[in-house]
Write a protein that holds these residues in place. Structure first.
Motif, PDB file in Angstrom:
ATOM      1  N   GLU A 163       0.826  -1.209   0.000  1.00 14.62           N
ATOM      2  CA  GLU A 163       0.000   0.000   0.000  1.00 14.62           C
ATOM      3  C   GLU A 163       0.863   1.264   0.000  1.00 14.62           C
ATOM      4  OE1 GLU A 163      -2.703  -0.122   3.238  1.00 14.62           O
ATOM      5  OE2 GLU A 163      -3.748  -1.942   2.557  1.00 14.62           O
ATOM      6  N   LEU A 164       1.949   1.231   0.768  1.00 12.02           N
ATOM      7  CA  LEU A 164       2.840   2.398   0.787  1.00 12.02           C
ATOM      8  C   LEU A 164       3.537   2.570  -0.557  1.00 12.02           C
ATOM      9  CD1 LEU A 164       4.512   2.141   4.321  1.00 12.02           C
ATOM     10  CD2 LEU A 164       2.583   3.558   3.611  1.00 12.02           C
ATOM     11  N   ALA A 165       3.890   1.454  -1.201  1.00 16.40           N
ATOM     12  CA  ALA A 165       4.523   1.546  -2.521  1.00 16.40           C
ATOM     13  C   ALA A 165       3.570   2.176  -3.538  1.00 16.40           C
ATOM     14  CB  ALA A 165       4.963   0.156  -2.977  1.00 16.40           C
ATOM     15  N   ALA A 166       2.269   1.878  -3.392  1.00 16.49           N
ATOM     16  CA  ALA A 166       1.295   2.482  -4.302  1.00 16.49           C
ATOM     17  C   ALA A 166       1.167   3.980  -4.063  1.00 16.49           C
ATOM     18  CB  ALA A 166      -0.068   1.803  -4.130  1.00 16.49           C
ATOM     19  N   LYS A 167       1.524   4.441  -2.870  1.00 15.75           N
ATOM     20  CA  LYS A 167       1.474   5.858  -2.552  1.00 15.75           C
ATOM     21  C   LYS A 167       2.777   6.581  -2.842  1.00 15.75           C
ATOM     22  CE  LYS A 167      -2.145   5.888   0.952  1.00 15.75           C
ATOM     23  NZ  LYS A 167      -2.943   6.945   0.248  1.00 15.75           N
ATOM     24  N   GLY A 168       3.786   5.842  -3.353  1.00 19.48           N
ATOM     25  CA  GLY A 168       5.034   6.481  -3.736  1.00 19.48           C
ATOM     26  C   GLY A 168       6.233   6.109  -2.884  1.00 19.48           C
ATOM     27  N   TYR A 169       6.043   5.246  -1.890  1.00 19.60           N
ATOM     28  CA  TYR A 169       7.163   4.857  -1.035  1.00 19.60           C
ATOM     29  C   TYR A 169       8.102   3.960  -1.825  1.00 19.60           C
ATOM     30  CZ  TYR A 169       9.708   2.568   2.783  1.00 19.60           C
ATOM     31  OH  TYR A 169      10.680   2.067   3.593  1.00 19.60           O
ATOM     32  N   ARG A 170       9.388   4.239  -1.775  1.00 19.46           N
ATOM     33  CA  ARG A 170      10.380   3.492  -2.534  1.00 19.46           C
ATOM     34  C   ARG A 170      11.338   2.708  -1.619  1.00 19.46           C
ATOM     35  NH1 ARG A 170       7.083   4.202  -5.473  1.00 19.46           N
ATOM     36  NH2 ARG A 170       7.053   5.318  -7.478  1.00 19.46           N
ATOM     37  N   GLY A 171      11.018   2.664  -0.336  1.00 19.74           N
ATOM     38  CA  GLY A 171      11.879   1.948   0.598  1.00 19.74           C
ATOM     39  C   GLY A 171      11.665   0.450   0.562  1.00 19.74           C
ATOM     40  N   HIS A 172      12.532  -0.243   1.310  1.00 24.11           N
ATOM     41  CA  HIS A 172      12.496  -1.705   1.333  1.00 24.11           C
ATOM     42  C   HIS A 172      11.402  -2.200   2.273  1.00 24.11           C
ATOM     43  CE1 HIS A 172      13.944  -5.876   1.867  1.00 24.11           C
ATOM     44  NE2 HIS A 172      14.455  -5.702   0.660  1.00 24.11           N
ATOM     45  N   TYR A 173      10.917  -3.391   2.013  1.00 23.26           N
ATOM     46  CA  TYR A 173       9.892  -4.014   2.858  1.00 23.26           C
ATOM     47  C   TYR A 173      10.384  -4.183   4.291  1.00 23.26           C
ATOM     48  CZ  TYR A 173       8.041  -8.241   5.093  1.00 23.26           C
ATOM     49  OH  TYR A 173       7.571  -9.146   5.986  1.00 23.26           O
ATOM     50  N   GLN A 174      11.691  -4.434   4.467  1.00 23.71           N
ATOM     51  CA  GLN A 174      12.230  -4.690   5.802  1.00 23.71           C
ATOM     52  C   GLN A 174      12.049  -3.482   6.714  1.00 23.71           C
ATOM     53  OE1 GLN A 174      13.273  -7.685   6.519  1.00 23.71           O
ATOM     54  NE2 GLN A 174      13.781  -7.254   8.656  1.00 23.71           N
ATOM     55  N   ARG A 175      12.105  -2.276   6.172  1.00 21.68           N
ATOM     56  CA  ARG A 175      11.913  -1.077   6.986  1.00 21.68           C
ATOM     57  C   ARG A 175      10.489  -1.008   7.536  1.00 21.68           C
ATOM     58  NH1 ARG A 175      15.640   2.952   7.051  1.00 21.68           N
ATOM     59  NH2 ARG A 175      17.430   2.752   5.634  1.00 21.68           N
ATOM     60  N   VAL A 176       9.536  -1.404   6.742  1.00 17.70           N
ATOM     61  CA  VAL A 176       8.144  -1.419   7.205  1.00 17.70           C
ATOM     62  C   VAL A 176       7.976  -2.489   8.284  1.00 17.70           C
ATOM     63  CG1 VAL A 176       5.755  -1.749   6.496  1.00 17.70           C
ATOM     64  CG2 VAL A 176       7.366  -0.601   4.958  1.00 17.70           C
ATOM     65  N   LYS A 177       8.588  -3.621   8.085  1.00 22.16           N
ATOM     66  CA  LYS A 177       8.487  -4.708   9.059  1.00 22.16           C
ATOM     67  C   LYS A 177       9.080  -4.294  10.400  1.00 22.16           C
ATOM     68  CE  LYS A 177       9.805  -9.540   9.740  1.00 22.16           C
ATOM     69  NZ  LYS A 177      10.528 -10.703   9.141  1.00 22.16           N
ATOM     70  N   VAL A 178      10.226  -3.625  10.370  1.00 16.79           N
ATOM     71  CA  VAL A 178      10.849  -3.157  11.614  1.00 16.79           C
ATOM     72  C   VAL A 178      10.006  -2.074  12.269  1.00 16.79           C
ATOM     73  CG1 VAL A 178      12.880  -1.980  12.542  1.00 16.79           C
ATOM     74  CG2 VAL A 178      13.167  -3.797  10.856  1.00 16.79           C
ATOM     75  N   ALA A 179       9.376  -1.216  11.478  1.00 17.44           N
ATOM     76  CA  ALA A 179       8.589  -0.107  12.035  1.00 17.44           C
ATOM     77  C   ALA A 179       7.359  -0.604  12.778  1.00 17.44           C
ATOM     78  CB  ALA A 179       8.185   0.848  10.911  1.00 17.44           C
ATOM     79  N   VAL A 180       6.736  -1.690  12.320  1.00 23.53           N
ATOM     80  CA  VAL A 180       5.507  -2.175  12.960  1.00 23.53           C
ATOM     81  C   VAL A 180       5.791  -3.220  14.025  1.00 23.53           C
ATOM     82  CG1 VAL A 180       4.179  -1.715  10.872  1.00 23.53           C
ATOM     83  CG2 VAL A 180       5.130  -4.002  11.240  1.00 23.53           C
ATOM     84  N   ALA A 181       7.061  -3.641  14.171  1.00 11.76           N
ATOM     85  CA  ALA A 181       7.380  -4.683  15.155  1.00 11.76           C
ATOM     86  C   ALA A 181       7.001  -4.282  16.579  1.00 11.76           C
ATOM     87  CB  ALA A 181       8.861  -5.049  15.063  1.00 11.76           C
ATOM     88  N   PRO A 182       7.305  -3.044  17.058  1.00 15.18           N
ATOM     89  CA  PRO A 182       6.878  -2.674  18.416  1.00 15.18           C
ATOM     90  C   PRO A 182       5.362  -2.681  18.586  1.00 15.18           C
ATOM     91  CG  PRO A 182       8.573  -1.173  17.611  1.00 15.18           C
ATOM     92  CD  PRO A 182       8.128  -1.990  16.450  1.00 15.18           C
ATOM     93  N   TRP A 183       4.616  -2.330  17.555  1.00 14.50           N
ATOM     94  CA  TRP A 183       3.153  -2.364  17.658  1.00 14.50           C
ATOM     95  C   TRP A 183       2.660  -3.798  17.770  1.00 14.50           C
ATOM     96  CZ3 TRP A 183       2.478   1.169  12.742  1.00 14.50           C
ATOM     97  CH2 TRP A 183       3.054   2.431  13.010  1.00 14.50           C
ATOM     98  N   ARG A 184       3.334  -4.708  17.078  1.00 12.64           N
ATOM     99  CA  ARG A 184       2.928  -6.105  17.119  1.00 12.64           C
ATOM    100  C   ARG A 184       3.107  -6.688  18.521  1.00 12.64           C
ATOM    101  NH1 ARG A 184       2.195  -8.831  12.660  1.00 12.64           N
ATOM    102  NH2 ARG A 184       3.566  -7.453  11.470  1.00 12.64           N
ATOM    103  N   GLU A 185       4.107  -6.195  19.254  1.00  9.94           N
ATOM    104  CA  GLU A 185       4.375  -6.705  20.598  1.00  9.94           C
ATOM    105  C   GLU A 185       3.366  -6.195  21.616  1.00  9.94           C
ATOM    106  OE1 GLU A 185       8.316  -5.601  21.545  1.00  9.94           O
ATOM    107  OE2 GLU A 185       9.248  -6.837  19.998  1.00  9.94           O
ATOM    108  N   THR A 186       2.763  -5.027  21.339  1.00 10.53           N
ATOM    109  CA  THR A 186       1.884  -4.418  22.337  1.00 10.53           C
ATOM    110  C   THR A 186       0.406  -4.509  21.985  1.00 10.53           C
ATOM    111  OG1 THR A 186       2.157  -2.271  21.243  1.00 10.53           O
ATOM    112  CG2 THR A 186       3.641  -2.795  23.067  1.00 10.53           C
ATOM    113  N   ASP A 187       0.063  -4.698  20.723  1.00  8.66           N
ATOM    114  CA  ASP A 187      -1.342  -4.706  20.310  1.00  8.66           C
ATOM    115  C   ASP A 187      -1.877  -6.130  20.273  1.00  8.66           C
ATOM    116  OD1 ASP A 187      -0.903  -2.090  20.041  1.00  8.66           O
ATOM    117  OD2 ASP A 187      -1.427  -1.936  17.930  1.00  8.66           O
ATOM    118  N   GLY A 188      -2.763  -6.438  21.191  1.00 14.59           N
ATOM    119  CA  GLY A 188      -3.460  -7.717  21.157  1.00 14.59           C
ATOM    120  C   GLY A 188      -2.670  -8.897  21.678  1.00 14.59           C
ATOM    121  N   THR A 189      -1.433  -8.711  22.059  1.00 12.82           N
ATOM    122  CA  THR A 189      -0.620  -9.813  22.559  1.00 12.82           C
ATOM    123  C   THR A 189      -0.418  -9.646  24.054  1.00 12.82           C
ATOM    124  OG1 THR A 189       0.542  -9.942  20.452  1.00 12.82           O
ATOM    125  CG2 THR A 189       1.558 -11.039  22.339  1.00 12.82           C
TER     126      THR A 189
END
Length: 328
Positions: A159-185
């Motif tokens: 979705e970010l790539a469709a909006k013009g983001y040209r970064g790597h997938y790994q950066r998105v994965k690292v950015a949401v990792a803290p949310w994954r630890e705190t949301d619903g777990t």
């Protein structure tokens, strides 16, 4: 002749060299006491939950600030505040920086830095502002989609790539990792320390304990007087070893035998039967600790390389008249 507490060794030396001075090795005495402390800690396993330190809450990264309240909410701020209070509890006693460092198990430079500070805010490490990245402009959208229920880093990256983001997938994965630890777990409750961990903390000299270990023991002893009494007995015997003075040994053995723990009472009985050699082990400079340490190191290397520490023997074919040693 330096030996361990084996009755066989003692009888053999008595028969073969009756005039020899028998010395009970300090390393084996200390090892025996350490094992008994672990047995006592295992018997009080239900009390070990009191040694659990309060968990550190997960925190979102925050920009650096000089505000006192915001510093107190950071992990670095809490750590600096705790060290500052621990150091300043000893600075007014007239003790030297080296003595305080040994007492708290800290480096002399760290103690000097905290002792010279007027408040803990002066020494706290403030987080550095990170420069903006290509993902910074999309963080609001990323958080919005995460709150809407989209937790797939792969789909979010598309979705970010469709909006013009040209970064790597790994950066998105690292950015949401803290949310994954705190949301619903659900956060698992902290585990109580094992009897081995508590025994190591009790056996270790106070000046070599980490600050967390000191707080853990203080909390544990407040809820378990029996382990506190065992700690006092261990430190009393360690003082005898450090000062090479066995004057207090008879009284210490009596208290060890009557402390209410069968495993310690058994140790006291064995030391009483071999008390002369134990006295020589405390008061004389003779010890096989260095040799035993080298043997333990060799056994450790063998376990690492081969999975076992023994030396198996395998006889060769009949008729050769000798035994060949083979290492596995």
């Amino acid at each position: 002749m330096c030996r361990d507490g084996s009755l066989t060794y003692r009888q053999g030396i008595t028969d073969g060299a009756p005039e020899a001075l028998q010395v009970s090795d300090r390393l084996h005495i200390w090892q025996g006491l350490s094992q008994r402390v672990q047995d006592v800690a295992a018997a009080h396993r239900a009390c070990l939950a009191a040694a659990v330190l309060p968990p550190v809450e997960h925190e979102e990264p925050q920009p650096a600030t000089e505000d006192r309240e915001s510093l107190e909410t950071t992990r670095a701020g809490r750590h600096a505040k705790r060290l500052f209070e621990a150091v300043h509890e000893h600075t007014g006693t007239g003790r030297s920086i080296s003595a305080i460092a040994c007492e708290l198990g800290l480096d002399r430079k760290t103690v000097r830095k905290y002792a010279r500070a007027t408040n803990w805010q002066e020494v706290v490490r403030r987080p550095r502002l990170r420069p903006p990245t290509a993902l910074s402009a999309y963080l609001d959208y990323l958080r919005q989609r995460w709150d809407e229920g989209e937790h797939s880093a792969k789909i979010l990256h598309q979705e970010l790539a469709a909006k013009g983001y040209r970064g790597h997938y790994q950066r998105v994965k690292v950015a949401v990792a803290p949310w994954r630890e705190t949301d619903g777990t659900p956060t698992p409750p902290p585990r109580a320390p094992s009897p081995l961990q508590i025994a190591r903390s009790i056996i270790a000299p106070p000046e070599r304990r980490h600050l967390d270990a000191q707080e853990r023991l203080r909390s544990l002893f407040g809820n378990c007087p029996e382990l506190a009494h065992v700690h006092d007995l261990v430190r009393e015997f360690a003082t005898m070893l450090d000062q090479h003075d066995a004057t207090a040994l008879p009284g210490w053995l009596d208290r060890l035998a009557t402390c209410g723990h069968p495993t310690l009472a058994g140790l006291a009985k064995g030391l009483c039967e071999d008390q002369d050699a134990v006295v020589h082990g405390i008061t004389t400079p003779y010890s096989s600790g260095m040799n035993e340490g080298r043997v333990m190191d060799v056994k450790l290397q063998k376990r690492i390389m081969a999975g076992r520490a023994g030396v198996p023997f395998q006889p060769v074919a009949r008729g050769e008249g000798r035994v060949r040693m083979r290492h596995f």
